[in-house]
Write a protein that holds these residues in place. Structure first.
Motif, mmCIF file in Angstrom:
data_model
loop_
_atom_site.group_PDB
_atom_site.id
_atom_site.type_symbol
_atom_site.label_atom_id
_atom_site.label_comp_id
_atom_site.label_asym_id
_atom_site.label_seq_id
_atom_site.Cartn_x
_atom_site.Cartn_y
_atom_site.Cartn_z
ATOM 1 N N CYS A 180 -2.376 4.024 4.954
ATOM 2 C CA CYS A 180 -1.969 3.360 3.701
ATOM 3 C C CYS A 180 -3.167 2.773 2.962
ATOM 4 O O CYS A 180 -4.181 2.416 3.557
ATOM 5 C CB CYS A 180 -0.955 2.253 3.996
ATOM 6 S SG CYS A 180 0.448 2.807 4.994
ATOM 7 N N SER A 181 -2.996 2.659 1.645
ATOM 8 C CA SER A 181 -4.079 2.197 0.774
ATOM 9 C C SER A 181 -4.416 0.725 0.949
ATOM 10 O O SER A 181 -5.461 0.270 0.485
ATOM 11 C CB SER A 181 -3.714 2.465 -0.697
ATOM 12 O OG SER A 181 -2.508 1.796 -1.043
ATOM 13 N N ALA B 269 0.762 -0.548 15.173
ATOM 14 C CA ALA B 269 0.278 -0.726 13.805
ATOM 15 C C ALA B 269 -1.036 -1.499 13.835
ATOM 16 O O ALA B 269 -1.237 -2.385 14.674
ATOM 17 C CB ALA B 269 1.300 -1.494 12.974
ATOM 18 N N THR B 270 -1.945 -1.140 12.922
ATOM 19 C CA THR B 270 -3.231 -1.826 12.835
ATOM 20 C C THR B 270 -3.559 -2.130 11.379
ATOM 21 O O THR B 270 -2.952 -1.587 10.460
ATOM 22 C CB THR B 270 -4.377 -0.967 13.420
ATOM 23 O OG1 THR B 270 -4.550 0.201 12.585
ATOM 24 C CG2 THR B 270 -4.084 -0.546 14.839
ATOM 25 N N VAL B 271 -4.539 -3.011 11.204
ATOM 26 C CA VAL B 271 -5.062 -3.306 9.864
ATOM 27 C C VAL B 271 -6.572 -3.114 9.916
ATOM 28 O O VAL B 271 -7.239 -3.536 10.861
ATOM 29 C CB VAL B 271 -4.710 -4.744 9.414
ATOM 30 C CG1 VAL B 271 -5.179 -5.784 10.406
ATOM 31 C CG2 VAL B 271 -5.285 -5.020 8.027
ATOM 32 N N LYS C 293 5.541 3.386 1.771
ATOM 33 C CA LYS C 293 4.632 2.279 1.507
ATOM 34 C C LYS C 293 4.775 1.211 2.580
ATOM 35 O O LYS C 293 5.780 1.158 3.310
ATOM 36 C CB LYS C 293 4.853 1.699 0.124
ATOM 37 C CG LYS C 293 6.120 0.905 -0.069
ATOM 38 C CD LYS C 293 6.120 0.298 -1.480
ATOM 39 C CE LYS C 293 7.321 -0.617 -1.682
ATOM 40 N NZ LYS C 293 7.319 -1.233 -3.030
ATOM 41 N N THR C 294 3.777 0.378 2.672
ATOM 42 C CA THR C 294 3.788 -0.739 3.614
ATOM 43 C C THR C 294 3.458 -2.023 2.856
ATOM 44 O O THR C 294 2.886 -1.996 1.770
ATOM 45 C CB THR C 294 2.744 -0.548 4.731
ATOM 46 O OG1 THR C 294 1.455 -0.337 4.142
ATOM 47 C CG2 THR C 294 3.118 0.604 5.631
ATOM 48 N N GLY D 196 0.819 -1.213 0.000
ATOM 49 C CA GLY D 196 0.000 0.000 0.000
ATOM 50 C C GLY D 196 0.846 1.252 0.000
ATOM 51 O O GLY D 196 1.899 1.305 0.645
ATOM 52 N N ASN D 197 0.411 2.253 -0.753
ATOM 53 C CA ASN D 197 1.056 3.567 -0.723
ATOM 54 C C ASN D 197 0.501 4.348 0.458
ATOM 55 O O ASN D 197 -0.685 4.255 0.786
ATOM 56 C CB ASN D 197 0.799 4.315 -2.031
ATOM 57 C CG ASN D 197 1.453 3.618 -3.206
ATOM 58 O OD1 ASN D 197 2.595 3.188 -3.125
ATOM 59 N ND2 ASN D 197 0.730 3.488 -4.308
ATOM 60 N N CYS D 198 1.349 5.145 1.087
ATOM 61 C CA CYS D 198 0.970 5.753 2.359
ATOM 62 C C CYS D 198 1.125 7.279 2.355
ATOM 63 O O CYS D 198 1.914 7.846 1.584
ATOM 64 C CB CYS D 198 1.829 5.178 3.485
ATOM 65 S SG CYS D 198 1.837 3.365 3.547
ATOM 66 N N GLN D 199 0.349 7.891 3.245
ATOM 67 C CA GLN D 199 0.479 9.320 3.533
ATOM 68 C C GLN D 199 0.533 9.478 5.048
ATOM 69 O O GLN D 199 -0.103 8.724 5.787
ATOM 70 C CB GLN D 199 -0.701 10.111 2.979
ATOM 71 C CG GLN D 199 -0.757 10.150 1.454
ATOM 72 C CD GLN D 199 -1.928 10.968 0.949
ATOM 73 O OE1 GLN D 199 -2.902 11.181 1.674
ATOM 74 N NE2 GLN D 199 -1.826 11.425 -0.294
#
Length: 846
Positions: free
Chosen positions: A745-746, A758-760, A798-799, A734-737
């Protein structure tokens, strides 16, 4: 005064000329040959590049128009927005057509150039063709496919570094070399061009026996239909276009040629012709054996069909069987074929290949066993082209259930036709067994669907011929319509029915694009130019053939040596989080391949103990390793030469494709040898013997041994593989901001930087992840899910989610964190190809 030349048209003479030179047959044969060559020639020009160029330009224009509309009308509704985008895009394309066409040509040229060498020749399409390209190159230079002669045998010193592999001449590289020598007469100096054209030539030649075999069974209509379908078959076309210079085309040509010649021998009345044709079939079988190790299946098909037919004759004629002339002629053809085949095989290969007649079918049954008895993993369980196929999947690949059923009906019609039933019984038995065996083989691997195509298209051709004869007779007799008119209409109908196949062939051929490209070629060329001649290239096996050709350096293993212990060792290098262990394994491989294990095993006679010894000694210095070895072997120095030498230069490659392949290399890297031992014991021994063995060799308790036996008894190879070792894989990127110290992240990941949490995001809301990392360290929490972990790459914003075993793996460190935390890997080169494909080349610092 000049006299005018008068040309008189004489229909009778034209007809006689046409018949005399069999021009109808020539014309019917040229149609499928043209189709076979036409679609297989697409890779030369890469027409897909024009489509890609158009899509790129249209997408950019549409994106720009969308942004403009949103800026002008920020509250616009979706339907109006879509209509405006379509209208303005079409208008722009129309008004700027000339300029856009120039841009398309420029982009298309850039795309083509990316997949072509400096001379404009398209790279070979796949990986294996480079293996044969290199062998052909060696054959031209050395007279054999090896790099040198060692102990009187050709040795390829670029395989299984540093030892090399004994190799033997086979048809494909010899044919490529011969084609190149011929092409040099016409000014060609590129072996790549010669290699490129070979599969197209072989595929066009395969049309000839297909046509004549179909014609023998059902006339011109049957032969033409079968040949056209063969030329257009997706299963064949996808593996035989120009540039796909593998052995697949032989698997179509030789079965057709062998069976056609054998059938002609069976019906030949002249004894001399009968012997010549049967011997020709036998010689073709020998050449097939020289081309491909799976030659035995055609021989076995003919043998089985003739054995059944002979039994039929014995039952029918009883004591008179051997006195019947038809039986004598049949036996003559069969014996000549068998003996000429055996002689040809021995002359072209070696006498041990004869045993493949029996060993081949048995070996194909066990090709996907989970683990070898040696305890090492079976790499063939993960080779894509050996993935098992369902019957429905096979049918879809052949054109659908209707065509499949029609093919079977066509083969059955041979048997039920009254005229010459005994002769047709031989045809039926051969085609039916051919169809059945090829269908079974197709279930064992997707690539073997190609073997089923010849009997399949012949069956369809036979049914079409049968329908044509019956319809023409009925229409002529009952409706009084002229036969020629009926024939014309029938042919037009066939052409119309073939249009979907032609469209499919066009789509398949357009999408044939090389996997080799300029990014790879640049990376590998740099190794060749800047490395020492004895340098070794390490990576996963898939692209090993490329590495050998372009770098001209030895590789650890490749597509011809994939089913070796190296798969475990290299997988472990990529998976381990222990930097010392990674370097130790690479040193061992570069010092002596897997020799240290093999030499130790010779003395211990215990695979499990040997693996434990090697795992232990490679992590120690030479003195300590010697102390350990002395407990088990008489000459430890001989083994230490293979584990603790001063290794040559090493170049280690991590590439984008290895992300999606992680489940494979990490599976073999995490291979549990104790579990492999347990599975093999349960599989091969009685219950009590297996339980006693587990207790004795693995020190299991009675309860553990019985539980393991219950767990493993009766499981299939897929389940066994999963039990022995997991399949750690990477997940979504994922791309992140970053907003207010929160990384969003996307792919649904969130990182709260202040709390190091960190979470999902899931359907049930945010779920905390127990472990995540950035480019400096790993962060853990006391609660959260352990099923997945997260890697955050700050430099790229990104992640990526992944299996916990991969979080600190060498691959993650090298590919995602670009070696930032590793001292023993120095970045040698980085190339980024189209669509962001990354290739990192590392020089190992011993």
């Amino acid at each position: 005064m000049t006299e005018e030349l008068e040309i008189k048209y004489n229909p009778k003479k034209v007809k006689e000329f046409w018949k005399k030179y069999h021009l109808t047959i020539v014309l019917l044969l040229l149609i499928p040959i043209f189709l076979a060559g036409h679609f297989r020639a697409y890779p030369y020009d890469l027409p897909i590049s024009n489509s890609w160029a158009e899509q790129t330009i249209n997408s950019n224009i549409q994106s720009q128009i969308q942004n403009n509309i949103l800026q002008q009308y920020p509250t616009i509704d979706e339907q109006t927005f879509n209509n405006l985008v379509t209208q303005q895009t079409n208008l722009y394309l129309k008004e700027n057509k000339a300029q856009i066409d120039i841009q398309k040509d420029q982009i298309a040229a850039q795309v083509k150039s990316y997949y072509q060498d400096e001379s404009g020749q398209t790279y070979l399409l796949a990986i294996d063709p480079y293996h044969y390209y290199r062998q052909a190159e060696n054959f031209l230079e050395n007279g054999h496919v090896g790099d040198e002669i060692v102990d009187g045998k050709p040795l390829d010193n670029h395989m299984l570094a540093p030892n090399g592999v004994k190799v033997y001449n086979t048809l494909h590289p010899v044919l490529i070399a011969t084609t190149h020598k011929i092409s040099q007469i016409f000014g060609n100096d590129s072996l790549l061009k010669s290699t490129f054209i070979v599969p197209m030539i072989i595929s066009m030649l395969a049309i000839i026996p297909c046509f004549f075999l179909g014609r023998r069974l059902g006339g011109n209509i049957a032969g033409t239909t079968a040949a056209v379908l063969l030329a257009l078959s997706p299963a064949v076309l996808g593996r035989t276009p120009a540039g796909f210079s593998d052995t697949d085309a032989y698997n179509v040509l030789f079965p057709l040629l062998i069976i056609w010649l054998f059938f002609e021998s069976l019906i030949a009345k002249n004894k001399k012709n009968k012997i010549i044709l049967a011997a020709g079939a036998g010689l073709s079988t020998g050449i097939f054996a020289y081309a491909w190790y799976g030659w035995w299946y055609v021989f076995d098909i003919i043998l089985a069909a003739m054995a059944i037919y002979l039994i039929f004759l014995i039952i029918k004629n009883k004591k008179k069987t051997l006195k019947e002339n038809n039986t004598k002629r049949f036996i003559l053809s069969s014996l000549v074929y068998i003996f000429s085949s055996l002689i040809s095989i021995v002359l072209m290969t070696n006498i041990s290949d004869i045993y493949l007649i029996v060993r081949g079918p048995l070996g194909s049954i066990f090709i996907k066993e989970a683990a070898h008895s040696s305890l090492w993993p079976n790499v063939y369980t993960t080779v894509a082209e050996l993935n098992t196929a369902s019957i429905s999947g096979i049918i879809n690949n052949l054109g659908g259930s209707i065509l499949f059923a029609l093919s079977i009906v066509g083969i059955l019609l041979i048997f039920f036709k009254k005229k010459n039933r005994e002769i047709r019984l031989k045809y039926f038995l051969t085609l039916a067994i051919w169809f059945a065996i090829s269908l079974y083989a197709s279930t064992k691997g997707m690539r073997f669907i190609l073997l089923l195509v010849p009997p399949f298209v012949l069956g369809v051709g036979l049914l079409v011929s049968f329908l044509f004869i019956k319809l023409r007779k009925w229409i002529n007799k009952d409706l009084g319509i002229n036969k020629k008119f009926v024939t014309t209409i029938f042919i037009i109908a066939l052409i119309v029915l073939t249009i979907p196949w032609i469209k499919d062939a066009d789509a398949i051929a357009k999408n044939e694009v090389p996997s080799m490209n300029d990014a790879w070629y640049t990376s590998l060329t740099k190794i060749k130019q800047e490395s020492q001649e004895d340098a070794i290239v390490n990576s996963w096996w898939d692209f090993g053939h490329w590495f050998k050709v372009v770098t001209d350096r030895a590789v650890t293993f490749d597509g011809a040596t994939q089913d070796k212990p190296h798969a475990h060792w290299m997988g472990k290098v990529l998976l381990t989080s222990n930097k010392k262990e990674a370097i130790a394994i690479l040193r061992m491989l570069d010092c002596g391949s897997n020799d240290a294990y093999d030499l130790t095993l010779e003395e211990t006679k215990d695979p499990l103990l040997t693996k434990k010894i090697i795992d232990e000694i490679i992590l120690e210095d030479k003195t300590k390793a010697k102390e350990i070895l002395q407990k088990y072997v008489e000459n430890p120095d001989k083994i230490l030469e293979k584990t603790h030498c001063n290794p040559p230069e090493n170049y280690f490659i991590t590439s984008q494709d290895m992300v999606s392949k992680a489940g494979v290399w990490a599976h073999f890297g995490s291979w549990n040898f104790e579990r492999s031992f347990a599975y093999n014991e349960v599989k091969s021994k009685s219950k009590q013997e297996a339980i006693n063995s587990l207790k004795e060799n693995l020190e299991y308790s009675q309860e553990e041994a019985e539980s393991t036996y219950r767990q493993l008894n009766g499981i299939n190879d897929i389940e066994a593989n999963e039990w022995i070792a997991p399949y750690p894989s990477f997940g979504n990127e994922g791309n992140c901001q970053t907003q207010n110290n929160t990384v969003i992240c996307s792919n649904g990941a969130k990182i709260y930087l202040n709390e190091n949490i960190a979470t999902v995001t899931t359907e049930n809301g945010e779920i905390q992840i127990m472990a995540w990392r950035d480019d400096k360290q790993v962060y853990t929490a006391e609660e959260g899910t352990q099923d997945i972990v997260l890697a955050y790459i700050p430099s790229k914003s990104k992640t990526i989610f992944m299996h916990p075993d991969l979080l600190n793996s060498m691959f993650t460190e090298l590919f995602y964190y670009e070696g930032k935390n590793l001292d023993n890997f120095e970045l040698f080169d980085h190339q980024q190809g189209m669509n962001g494909f990354n290739i990192y080349t590392w020089k190992v610092k011993w």
